[in-house]
Design a protein around this motif. Structure first.
Motif, PDB file in Angstrom:
ATOM      1  N   TRP A   1      10.332   2.603   5.109  1.00 23.26           N
ATOM      2  CA  TRP A   1      10.163   2.514   3.657  1.00 23.26           C
ATOM      3  C   TRP A   1      10.902   3.690   3.010  1.00 23.26           C
ATOM      4  CZ3 TRP A   1       4.286   1.097   2.539  1.00 23.26           C
ATOM      5  CH2 TRP A   1       3.983  -0.106   3.199  1.00 23.26           C
TER       6      TRP A   1
ATOM      7  N   VAL B   1      -0.461   0.915   1.950  1.00 22.01           N
ATOM      8  CA  VAL B   1      -1.385   0.742   3.080  1.00 22.01           C
ATOM      9  C   VAL B   1      -0.558   0.877   4.353  1.00 22.01           C
ATOM     10  CG1 VAL B   1      -3.131  -0.736   4.118  1.00 22.01           C
ATOM     11  CG2 VAL B   1      -2.624  -0.955   1.670  1.00 22.01           C
ATOM     12  N   ILE B   2      -0.716   1.992   5.026  1.00 22.10           N
ATOM     13  CA  ILE B   2       0.087   2.253   6.227  1.00 22.10           C
ATOM     14  C   ILE B   2      -0.805   2.866   7.303  1.00 22.10           C
ATOM     15  CG2 ILE B   2       2.125   3.405   7.183  1.00 22.10           C
ATOM     16  CD1 ILE B   2       3.156   3.846   4.356  1.00 22.10           C
ATOM     17  N   VAL B   3      -0.668   2.339   8.513  1.00 21.20           N
ATOM     18  CA  VAL B   3      -1.283   2.992   9.675  1.00 21.20           C
ATOM     19  C   VAL B   3      -0.139   3.290  10.641  1.00 21.20           C
ATOM     20  CG1 VAL B   3      -2.861   2.711  11.632  1.00 21.20           C
ATOM     21  CG2 VAL B   3      -3.495   1.835   9.368  1.00 21.20           C
TER      22      VAL B   3
ATOM     23  N   ILE C   1      -8.272   0.851  11.818  1.00 22.41           N
ATOM     24  CA  ILE C   1      -8.110   1.867  10.761  1.00 22.41           C
ATOM     25  C   ILE C   1      -7.691   1.219   9.439  1.00 22.41           C
ATOM     26  CG2 ILE C   1      -6.847   3.954  10.065  1.00 22.41           C
ATOM     27  CD1 ILE C   1      -6.697   4.718  13.042  1.00 22.41           C
ATOM     28  N   GLY C   2      -6.783   0.238   9.513  1.00 24.82           N
ATOM     29  CA  GLY C   2      -6.348  -0.458   8.299  1.00 24.82           C
ATOM     30  C   GLY C   2      -7.523  -1.115   7.598  1.00 24.82           C
TER      31      GLY C   2
ATOM     32  N   ALA D   1       1.730  -7.992  -0.303  1.00 24.44           N
ATOM     33  CA  ALA D   1       1.533  -7.849   1.142  1.00 24.44           C
ATOM     34  C   ALA D   1       2.817  -8.093   1.918  1.00 24.44           C
ATOM     35  CB  ALA D   1       0.480  -8.858   1.609  1.00 24.44           C
ATOM     36  N   THR D   2       3.076  -7.195   2.871  1.00 23.77           N
ATOM     37  CA  THR D   2       4.108  -7.468   3.869  1.00 23.77           C
ATOM     38  C   THR D   2       3.548  -8.516   4.836  1.00 23.77           C
ATOM     39  OG1 THR D   2       3.178  -5.768   5.304  1.00 23.77           O
ATOM     40  CG2 THR D   2       4.963  -5.076   3.818  1.00 23.77           C
TER      41      THR D   2
ATOM     42  N   GLU E   1       3.108  -8.050   7.888  1.00 24.50           N
ATOM     43  CA  GLU E   1       2.164  -7.346   8.771  1.00 24.50           C
ATOM     44  C   GLU E   1       0.787  -7.215   8.123  1.00 24.50           C
ATOM     45  OE1 GLU E   1       5.379  -6.232   8.248  1.00 24.50           O
ATOM     46  OE2 GLU E   1       5.767  -4.545   9.617  1.00 24.50           O
ATOM     47  N   GLY E   2       0.781  -7.004   6.797  1.00 22.85           N
ATOM     48  CA  GLY E   2      -0.497  -6.787   6.121  1.00 22.85           C
ATOM     49  C   GLY E   2      -1.260  -8.075   5.839  1.00 22.85           C
TER      50      GLY E   2
END
Ligand SMILES: CC(C)(COP(=O)(O)OP(=O)(O)OC[C@H]1O[C@@H](n2cnc3c(N)ncnc32)[C@H](O)[C@@H]1OP(=O)(O)O)[C@@H](O)C(=O)NCCC(=O)NCCS
Length: 284
Positions: A31, A75-77, A86-87, A107-108, A110-111
């Motif tokens: 990013w 929102v990143i882990v 954790i997310g 949302a990506t 992944e999310g």
């Protein structure tokens, strides 16, 4: 062996001192956010960090709009700590903090599974266009139409932005106007749209773009593109805006897409002006 991370993970509010670590997390994901971008996001909203064994392993941010709306993002882990809950913990804590409001996010891929599990529903698509700006033709303006700098009074653009987005964006408008430049689309001397340009990520962002129709949006975007030939520029445009095909043809390619999702009644934008380009994927 399943490891119970609960005892090892703690959440706390994000502070300015966490920004260096946050930039590392966003860089790991490829990013483009700079320290300044994180700092602005934090100034305009709130954040949480997840500590795993005392080190920052995750982030989330939220922004409140009026009494009933909010957006969340960043929102990143960190890759090494993903898949351990954790997310979900970060999301649950931020949703608790924003309780009682509709929450919107972009949302990506992944999310997406996590947000679906938490009850979010897809409401739209946003297309990310960026690159070195090619020479673009001058916008064709309608009779009585002008693109001009914003006046000292602000031209009522905070109202226009709020009506277009269906949430109170007065404070965000003022904050964005302070850190960037704003041009207004006027028809018969009435402000009917605007577009802002500010430093962001790898270059500049034309964001947000608010207009009464596609022709107006193109006139606004053409203004900023015309002043930024050979400069790196980014736009996050809605699928239904019709800007994506046009940007592609101009030579500013689509490099990604995210899914707009809402938890709660989705905000209803007005019909006079609509959102053609987001302020940022995170802010909506
Ligand atoms: C999205 C992200 C934040 C999730 O964080 P995480 O800590 O790995 O997620 P969790 O371990 O808490 O998993 C949350 C839930 O989503 C589910 N999930 C996660 N990835 C999934 C996938 N690819 N397919 C299906 N389900 C998935 C998990 O099974 C879990 O469900 P459960 O809580 O019911 O068991 C993380 O993957 C990430 O940082 N990705 C890169 C950055 C990004 O794209 N962020 C999203 C921006 S909108």
């Amino acid at each position: 062996m399943a490891i119970d991370v609960d005892a090892r993970v703690t959440l706390r509010s994000m502070t300015a001192q966490d920004i260096d670590a946050a930039v590392e997390l966003s860089r790991e994901q490829g990013w483009p956010h700079r320290e300044e971008d994180w700092a602005q996001f934090l100034e305009w909203g709130e954040g949480l960090v997840a500590l795993l064994d005392g080190r920052i392993a995750g982030t989330i941010m939220g922004w409140r709009f009026g009494e009933d709306m909010a957006t969340l993002g960043m929102v990143i882990v960190t890759n090494a700590a993903q898949g351990q809950g954790i997310g979900r913990k970060l999301m649950q804590a931020m949703l608790e903090s924003l309780a009682g409001r509709t929450v919107v996010l972009n949302a990506t891929d992944e999310g997406l599974p996590l947000y679906k599990k938490l009850g979010f529903e897809v409401t739209g698509t946003v297309l990310q266009h960026q690159g070195s700006v090619p020479a673009v033709p001058l916008a064709e303006l309608l009779p009585g139409e002008r693109v001009r700098p914003m006046g000292a009074s602000g031209d009522g653009l905070g109202d226009l932005y709020s009506k277009a987005s269906g949430m109170d964006r007065h404070a965000l408008f003022d904050a964005l106007a302070e850190c960037g430049s704003t041009v207004v689309l006027s028809r018969e001397h009435q402000p009917v749209g605007f577009a802002q340009l500010r430093r962001f990520g790898r270059g500049w962002s034309i964001a947000p773009v608010v207009a009464p129709d596609l022709g107006g949006a193109k006139a606004l975007v053409s203004h900023w593109l015309g002043l930024n030939t050979n400069t790196f520029c980014r736009l996050d445009v809605t699928l239904e805006s019709g800007l994506s095909e046009w940007l592609q043809k101009l030579g500013l390619p689509c490099v990604g897409r995210v899914h707009t999702m809402a938890l709660g009644p989705a905000p209803k934008g007005g019909s006079e002006a609509r959102i053609y380009g987001l302020a940022a994927q995170a802010l909506g």
